[in-house]
Write an enzyme that holds these catalytic residues in place. Sequence first.
Site: not given
Length: 147
Positions: A53-55
């Site tokens: 879920g991290c860019s």
Amino acid sequence: MTDMPAAPPALADIQDEYEFLDADDRYRLLIDLGRTLEPMPDALKTDATMVRGCSAAVWVYPTVLDGDAATGARLHFLADSNAAITKGIIALVLLTVQDSTAAQIIDTDIEAALAPFDLKNQLSSNRTQGIPNMIALIRETAARYAA
């Protein structure tokens, strides 16, 4: 001469400095903080250690330090990111729990410790969207070691 990162400053010291800085200098402070992370071997940067879920790509790997029967082992996290600011964010998150016992980590209100930094308003949503996932991974790791 080895190129070891400098020891990270205390969270309170960073907060004192951070509140007096403008936005650009806050970015620089986070980037500098990311440079204090211990090098994480590439072999540990796997799908299993990746924060979802991290860019940017973020990896967090727990190691166990000596502890005693009464308090339990202390956890020390290695972390890295392929983005300088994100690396600073995970360094900031880790300052709240680094070298604590699993029980202490579970009891730590990481979000409250980070609240004075007001990251959601200081950084783009792309930069901050993964913070809850970083925190969740650290808590899940602590829960496994506390069991």
